[in-house]
Design an enzyme around this catalytic site. Structure first.
Site, PDB file in Angstrom:
ATOM      1  N   ARG A 106       0.856  -1.184   0.000  1.00  0.00           N
ATOM      2  CA  ARG A 106       0.000   0.000   0.000  1.00  0.00           C
ATOM      3  C   ARG A 106       0.889   1.230   0.000  1.00  0.00           C
ATOM      4  NH1 ARG A 106      -2.042  -0.646   4.584  1.00  0.00           N
ATOM      5  NH2 ARG A 106      -0.900   0.995   5.688  1.00  0.00           N
TER       6      ARG A 106
ATOM      7  N   HIS B 101      -1.849   4.325   6.667  1.00  0.00           N
ATOM      8  CA  HIS B 101      -2.817   3.349   7.186  1.00  0.00           C
ATOM      9  C   HIS B 101      -4.220   3.945   7.121  1.00  0.00           C
ATOM     10  CE1 HIS B 101      -4.431   0.118   9.656  1.00  0.00           C
ATOM     11  NE2 HIS B 101      -4.983   1.034  10.432  1.00  0.00           N
TER      12      HIS B 101
ATOM     13  N   TYR C 216       7.516   5.720  10.223  1.00  0.00           N
ATOM     14  CA  TYR C 216       7.952   4.343  10.423  1.00  0.00           C
ATOM     15  C   TYR C 216       8.309   3.599   9.135  1.00  0.00           C
ATOM     16  CZ  TYR C 216       2.990   3.676   9.262  1.00  0.00           C
ATOM     17  OH  TYR C 216       1.767   3.729   8.655  1.00  0.00           O
TER      18      TYR C 216
END
Length: 356
Positions: free
Chosen positions: A252, A256, A265
Site C-alpha cells: 500500500r 494506514h 515508520y
C-alpha cells in the site's frame, strides 16, 4: 518455508506472460475489464482522500497499490457468494457491486452506508481486527447446511493474523469444511509494525499447515494470478473440500488511514520505487501495450467516465437526508426496553432545547 510456499505469478512487472498455464485467460476483453475496474477504484480511493482533507467525510482508509488483489478476488465471486470486508476493502465491495453512494455514506459516518444493493451478500466492514473471519466461516457453514454452492470470502491484513479470531475462524472452517476463502492482503505493515516484528514465520500462507488446509502465496499485484487462485479456491469450496488460505503479497503506497503519518515508520522512497516497478495498474497497461491492445484515447475515456461516476456519487452522498440522532436507540433490541426509551426521550429533550 518460502520454498514450500513460492509466490505464484502469471504476469511479470513488465507485462509479460511468464507461465505455460492459463494463457487462455489473456484476452483483450478480460484485460480491459480488469483495467477498467482498477482505474475505477483507484479514482474512488483518491477522491476519498481528497474528501477527507476537505472535511466532507471522516477519517478514511486508503488502499492504493492493492487494486489487483481487490479487483481480481472480487471478480471471481458468484452473485450468491458472501463478502466479508475490512475497513480497507471498499475497492472489492465496489467491484462486487456495492453502491458508490453508500460506501461514501459509510465514510461519512452513516449507518445507511452499510446497506448493500438488494441481492448482494456484503457484510458491514470489519472495524475490529479479524472479527469478520469467524463470521465468514459461520456464513459459509450455513450455506453448506442449506445445500447451496455459495461460498464466502474473508478479507484481512497481515496484522490480523496476530489476533485470536484469525485462528478461531480457520480452525472452525477447517473442522467443518466450510466453503470459505481466507484472503490475506499482506502489505507488510500492520499500521506501523513491519511483518518481521509481527511474526517469526517467513510467510502467512504457511499458517494453513496448522489447520490442514491449502495455503497459497501469490503476487498480489498480478491481477491474473489473484483471479486464477481465487477461482481455484472457490472451486474447492463449492465442491465440498473446505477452506483455503491465500496470501496476496502486495504494497500500500499511502498511510494506514488519513489520521496516520507513514513517514514516521516507513521509508517512502520504497513506495516511489514500487510505483515504477510493481504497480498493478502500470503492469496491466504494459501488458496491453505488449499485445497491441492499449489505446490512449480509450484509457482517457475510462478515467473520465470513472471521475464522472464518482463525482455523481459524491453529490448523492452530500444531498442525502440528514441523520436523525435518535435512531441510534431504535435497533439496540427488537423491542425497545424501558431504559432505552428513557434515554431516547432524554436525547430528544436536549435536541429540542427544552428548558424543563
Amino acid at each position: 518455508m518460502e520454498k514450500q510456499f513460492p509466490i505464484k505469478q502469471l504476469l511479470d512487472p513488465q507485462g509479460n506472460w511468464i507461465s505455460d498455464e492459463h494463457r487462455e485467460l489473456l484476452t483483450e476483453d478480460r484485460t480491459k475489464e480488469f483495467y477498467q475496474h482498477m482505474i475505477r477504484i483507484r479514482t474512488f480511493d483518491r477522491k476519498g482522500i481528497s474528501l477527507q482533507r476537505q472535511g466532507r467525510i471522516g477519517t478514511y482508509a486508503p488502499f492504493e497499490g492493492q487494486e489487483a488483489s481487490q479487483v481480481g478476488s472480487a471478480l471471481a465471486l458468484g452473485k450468491g457468494d458472501w463478502m466479508f470486508p475490512t475497513y480497507r476493502d471498499h475497492g472489492a465491495t465496489i467491484t462486487f457491486g456495492h453502491s458508490l453512494r453508500n460506501v461514501l455514506l459509510f465514510w461519512n459516518g452513516r449507518n445507511d452506508g452499510n446497506v448493500p444493493p438488494e441481492g448482494l451478500n456484503i457484510f458491514p466492514p470489519g472495524i475490529p481486527i479479524a472479527t469478520q473471519l469467524p463470521h465468514a466461516a459461520g456464513a459459509a457453514f450455513a450455506e453448506k447446511r442449506k445445500g447451496t454452492k455459495n461460498a464466502a470470502i474473508a478479507y484481512f491484513g497481515d496484522g490480523a493474523t496476530s489476533e485470536g479470531d484469525f485462528h478461531e475462524g480457520l480452525n472452525f472452517a477447517s473442522v467443518f469444511k466450510a466453503p470459505v476463502v481466507f484472503f490475506n492482503q499482506n502489505n507488510q505493515f500492520a499500521i506501523s509494525v513491519p511483518i518481521s516484528k509481527q511474526m517469526n514465520t517467513k510467510t502467512i500462507a504457511q499458517k494453513a499447515l496448522a489447520y490442514n488446509i491449502p495455503g497459497v502465496r501469490i503476487d498480489g499485484n498480478d491481477i491474473f494470478a489473484v483471479y486464477v487462485e481465487m477461482l481455484n479456491a472457490l472451486e474447492r469450496a463449492r465442491n465440498g473440500d473446505g477452506p483455503t488460505l491465500i496470501e496476496a503479497v502486495t504494497w500500500r503506497y499511502g498511510a494506514h488511514t488519513t489520521a496516520d503519518d507513514p513517514t514516521k515508520y516507513r521509508d517512502q522512497n520504497e513506495s516511489s520505487m514500487r510505483r515504477e516497478e510493481t504497480d498493478p495498474i502500470l503492469r496491466l497497461e504494459r501488458c496491453m501495450k505488449n499485445n497491441g491492445w492499449f489505446d490512449e484515447a480509450w484509457a482517457k475515456q475510462v478515467a473520465a467516465e470513472a471521475e464522472i461516476e464518482i463525482n455523481r456519487a459524491v453529490d448523492e452522498m452530500e444531498q442525502y437526508p440528514k441523520p436523525d440522532p435518535a435512531v441510534i436507540f431504535d435497533f439496540v433490541f427488537e423491542k425497545p426496553t424501558n431504559s432505552i426509551e428513557k434515554q431516547k426521550r432524554e436525547l430528544l429533550h436536549v435536541l429540542r432545547g427544552d428548558e424543563s
